[in-house]
Design a protein around this motif. Structure first.
Motif, PDB file in Angstrom:
ATOM      1  N   LYS A   7      30.917  27.110  39.959  1.00 36.01           N
ATOM      2  CA  LYS A   7      31.364  27.688  40.982  1.00 36.01           C
ATOM      3  C   LYS A   7      31.928  29.029  40.765  1.00 36.01           C
ATOM      4  O   LYS A   7      32.563  29.311  39.641  1.00 36.01           O
ATOM      5  CB  LYS A   7      32.449  26.836  41.798  1.00 36.01           C
ATOM      6  N   ASP A 158      36.023  26.465  46.360  1.00 37.54           N
ATOM      7  CA  ASP A 158      36.349  25.387  45.340  1.00 37.54           C
ATOM      8  C   ASP A 158      36.245  23.839  45.695  1.00 37.54           C
ATOM      9  O   ASP A 158      35.620  23.095  44.757  1.00 37.54           O
ATOM     10  CB  ASP A 158      37.903  25.654  45.030  1.00 37.54           C
ATOM     11  N   TYR A 176      34.485  29.020  37.918  1.00 42.39           N
ATOM     12  CA  TYR A 176      34.644  30.396  37.308  1.00 42.39           C
ATOM     13  C   TYR A 176      35.232  31.443  38.107  1.00 42.39           C
ATOM     14  O   TYR A 176      34.775  31.443  39.366  1.00 42.39           O
ATOM     15  CB  TYR A 176      33.173  31.046  36.905  1.00 42.39           C
ATOM     16  N   THR A 177      36.451  32.429  37.766  1.00 44.31           N
ATOM     17  CA  THR A 177      36.956  33.074  38.373  1.00 44.31           C
ATOM     18  C   THR A 177      37.416  34.200  37.578  1.00 44.31           C
ATOM     19  O   THR A 177      37.015  34.347  36.836  1.00 44.31           O
ATOM     20  CB  THR A 177      38.315  32.097  39.064  1.00 44.31           C
ATOM     21  N   ASP A 178      38.294  35.093  38.369  1.00 42.83           N
ATOM     22  CA  ASP A 178      38.734  36.487  37.805  1.00 42.83           C
ATOM     23  C   ASP A 178      39.828  36.318  37.013  1.00 42.83           C
ATOM     24  O   ASP A 178      40.185  37.296  36.621  1.00 42.83           O
ATOM     25  CB  ASP A 178      38.891  37.302  38.951  1.00 42.83           C
ATOM     26  N   GLY A 181      42.022  31.349  33.340  1.00 47.96           N
ATOM     27  CA  GLY A 181      42.417  29.799  33.554  1.00 47.96           C
ATOM     28  C   GLY A 181      43.624  29.921  34.399  1.00 47.96           C
ATOM     29  O   GLY A 181      43.744  30.858  35.252  1.00 47.96           O
ATOM     30  N   TYR A 183      47.413  29.836  34.902  1.00 45.57           N
ATOM     31  CA  TYR A 183      48.626  30.377  34.124  1.00 45.57           C
ATOM     32  C   TYR A 183      49.922  29.606  34.687  1.00 45.57           C
ATOM     33  O   TYR A 183      49.920  28.949  35.773  1.00 45.57           O
ATOM     34  CB  TYR A 183      48.789  31.628  34.563  1.00 45.57           C
ATOM     35  N   ASP A 186      51.328  33.251  38.804  1.00 44.81           N
ATOM     36  CA  ASP A 186      50.459  34.054  39.234  1.00 44.81           C
ATOM     37  C   ASP A 186      50.463  35.419  38.249  1.00 44.81           C
ATOM     38  O   ASP A 186      51.410  36.007  38.128  1.00 44.81           O
ATOM     39  CB  ASP A 186      50.355  34.695  40.533  1.00 44.81           C
ATOM     40  N   PRO A 187      49.695  35.847  37.320  1.00 50.29           N
ATOM     41  CA  PRO A 187      49.894  36.675  36.251  1.00 50.29           C
ATOM     42  C   PRO A 187      49.902  37.950  37.091  1.00 50.29           C
ATOM     43  O   PRO A 187      50.244  39.131  36.379  1.00 50.29           O
ATOM     44  CB  PRO A 187      48.374  36.598  35.363  1.00 50.29           C
ATOM     45  N   VAL A 214      44.789  29.725  42.981  1.00 55.07           N
ATOM     46  CA  VAL A 214      43.700  29.664  42.013  1.00 55.07           C
ATOM     47  C   VAL A 214      42.846  28.728  42.387  1.00 55.07           C
ATOM     48  O   VAL A 214      41.799  28.774  42.105  1.00 55.07           O
ATOM     49  CB  VAL A 214      44.341  29.684  40.456  1.00 55.07           C
TER      50      VAL A 214
HETATM   51  P1  ADP Z   1      38.130  32.981  43.641  1.00 47.35           P
HETATM   52  O1  ADP Z   1      37.651  34.298  44.406  1.00 47.35           O
HETATM   53  O2  ADP Z   1      37.564  33.072  42.092  1.00 47.35           O
HETATM   54  O3  ADP Z   1      38.198  31.975  44.191  1.00 47.35           O
HETATM   55  P2  ADP Z   1      40.846  33.394  43.817  1.00 47.35           P
HETATM   56  O4  ADP Z   1      41.564  34.956  44.097  1.00 47.35           O
HETATM   57  O5  ADP Z   1      40.921  32.633  44.955  1.00 47.35           O
HETATM   58  O6  ADP Z   1      39.672  33.487  43.063  1.00 47.35           O
HETATM   59  O7  ADP Z   1      41.816  32.651  42.612  1.00 47.35           O
HETATM   60  C1  ADP Z   1      42.047  33.452  41.557  1.00 47.35           C
HETATM   61  C2  ADP Z   1      43.527  34.256  41.660  1.00 47.35           C
HETATM   62  O8  ADP Z   1      44.597  33.322  41.773  1.00 47.35           O
HETATM   63  C3  ADP Z   1      43.722  34.983  40.339  1.00 47.35           C
HETATM   64  O9  ADP Z   1      43.339  36.273  40.376  1.00 47.35           O
HETATM   65  C4  ADP Z   1      45.276  35.185  40.521  1.00 47.35           C
HETATM   66  O10 ADP Z   1      45.879  36.370  41.149  1.00 47.35           O
HETATM   67  C5  ADP Z   1      45.843  33.778  41.427  1.00 47.35           C
HETATM   68  N1  ADP Z   1      46.670  32.904  40.871  1.00 47.35           N
HETATM   69  C6  ADP Z   1      47.796  32.442  41.440  1.00 47.35           C
HETATM   70  N2  ADP Z   1      48.520  31.712  40.929  1.00 47.35           N
HETATM   71  C7  ADP Z   1      47.711  31.476  39.662  1.00 47.35           C
HETATM   72  C8  ADP Z   1      48.084  30.728  38.401  1.00 47.35           C
HETATM   73  N3  ADP Z   1      48.951  29.946  38.264  1.00 47.35           N
HETATM   74  N4  ADP Z   1      47.243  30.748  37.439  1.00 47.35           N
HETATM   75  C9  ADP Z   1      46.094  31.752  37.515  1.00 47.35           C
HETATM   76  N5  ADP Z   1      45.835  32.341  38.644  1.00 47.35           N
HETATM   77  C10 ADP Z   1      46.687  32.265  39.730  1.00 47.35           C
END
Ligand code: ADP
Ligand code: ASP
Ligand code: MG
Length: 423
Positions: A7, A158, A176-178, A181, A183, A186-187, A214
């Protein structure tokens, strides 16, 4: 040979250059001998743009006829993505075919804008895979019994990916995302946040339900129900990194509890700014009053989250609860015009500028004093707690929205989440 679902989120699909990169990565997996189903999201910003257009024409978006059209509009973002990705895959020399939700079909119920997947017919997809094709399926969308296009709620790709993986009994679903993994929080809010190499399913479920975007909560529920091996990893590594290294990167959601592993008391911190608080002051405190208040709210299809009822004085009490911010105006309307007159409440107050911050950890089951440490930390920062809610593995507080980042950072430090894990 394994059957793998990939994904790719909006940022990963954000430009044609990134789509080309996705295609190269998928091609690497196919050349390693795997069968691939790929579920992309709309290009980043696209779903917001589409919904924004609709809002220009009608700011009132809660009626079912309008929501039906919103889904038809929003679903087009993913429709474009599957076409572009298929073309990019073909340019890599692969055979690829794209499908919308209705073509598979991915059947859902008819709750527009938050539909639930009911079944997936995998016959067509299996036939393509058997013929050596990569199958690219739209995230986020489905089709109801009457062939209306539906969407699964924001972040729903997702869930599409995990549901497809469950239906096809895939060997693994890779999200697969930005970020690389899951965290500790939220980083983007806490740069010191640490990536976890594994997280238990239960913790992931709590984190997602408490606001960590995430993974969409329903994708985690699906993974749990059907035991789908699920991993969150980065789409921003070079596409040609070693496939074995890539396959082990990111964060694995685990289902078995590792008895030997020392469980961190608090594993992560989640937060949510999507809620609003409403309060009824001076409600007569008598049996049935909670039902009198919350019954009409539930009948209006408004989800309620945290609830508190105060100790009563002179036969009257105060009653507060939180709802999604999108439902705030409707809830206030309902309380003022229907519930307050019916219950004899003295006043209705509302506050849309709140947020919920939660600590999550399986270790909370066996440790005392975790919640009090949280409250101490917040008091040291001068943050007032408005509401508290707990379950076995989480404690949540509702606080003023303006303190959210401060609270998350302070708690992250107080629970040593920026420190390396000791094993
Ligand atoms: P995608 O478009 O790939 O679905 P999302 O924006 O929906 O991506 O999800 C990824 C984002 O989730 C990250 O960029 C991050 O800012 C946020 N995020 C929130 N909580 C967490 C967490 N505990 N670990 C990692 N990312 C997190
Ligand atoms: N494109 C949809 C959204 O923005 C679904 C997703 O990205 O998962 O919410
Ligand atoms: Mg997402």
């Amino acid at each position: 040979m394994a059957l793998i679902v990939h994904k790719y989120g909006g940022t990963s699909m954000g430009t044609t250059e990134r789509i080309r990169n996705v295609a190269k990565r998928v091609a690497k997996w196919v050349r390693a001998g795997h069968q691939l189903v790929v579920v992309p999201s709309a290009m980043s910003g696209e779903t917001n743009r589409l919904l924004g257009l609709a809002k220009e024409l009608s700011p009132e978006v809660v009626t079912p006829p309008i929501q039906r059209e919103l889904d038809a509009i929003a679903a087009t973002g993913e429709q474009v993505s599957v076409g572009l990705l298929s073309i990019a895959l073909q340019a890599e020399g692969l055979e690829a075919v794209s499908y919308s939700g209705w073509q598979v079909p991915i059947r859902t119920d008819s709750s527009y804008t938050k539909a639930r997947i009911q079944s997936i017919d995998d016959a067509r997809v299996r036939a393509d895979l058997a013929a050596g094709r990569v199958v690219v399926i739209t995230g986020f969308q489905g089709v109801d019994e009457e062939d209306n296009i539906t969407t699964l709620g924001r972040g729903g790709s997702d869930t599409s990916a995990v549901a497809v993986a469950a239906a096809m009994k895939a060997d693994e679903c890779l999200i697969y995302t930005d970020v690389d993994g899951v965290y500790t929080t939220d980083p983007r809010i806490v740069p010191e946040a640490r990536r976890m190499s594994t997280i238990s399913f239960e913790e992931m479920l709590e984190m997602a339900s408490l606001g960590s975007k995430v993974l969409q909560i329903r994708s985690v529920e699906f993974a749990g129900k059907y035991r789908v091996p699920l991993r969150v990893l980065s789409s921003f590594t070079p596409w040609d990194i070693d496939i074995n290294e890539e396959a082990k990167s990111g964060t694995l959601i685990t289902f078995e509890e590792d008895e030997n592993m020392e469980q961190a008391v608090v594993s992560g911190i989640a937060f949510n700014r999507d809620e609003a608080k409403v309060t009824l002051l001076g409600v007569p405190d008598k049996p049935g009053v909670a039902f009198q208040i919350l019954g009409p709210v539930a009948d209006a299809n408004i989800d309620i989250d945290v609830i508190i009822q105060n100790v009563s004085h002179d036969g009257r009490t105060d009653f507060s609860f939180t709802v999604h911010r999108n439902d705030y105006a409707r809830t206030m309307d309902l309380l003022k015009n229907k519930v307050a007159p019916a219950t004899g409440a003295a006043q209705v107050l509302g506050d849309p500028k709140i947020c919920k911050v939660s600590i999550v950890g399986i270790g909370m089951r066996s440790h005392v004093g975790v919640a009090s440490k949280m409250f101490q930390c917040l008091s040291e920062e001068g943050i007032n707690i408005q509401m508290i809610s707990t379950s076995e593995i989480k404690t949540s507080v509702v606080i003023d929205e303006k303190y959210m980042e401060l609270a998350v950072r302070a708690l992250h430090k107080a629970f040593d989440l920026d420190q390396p894990v000791q094993n």
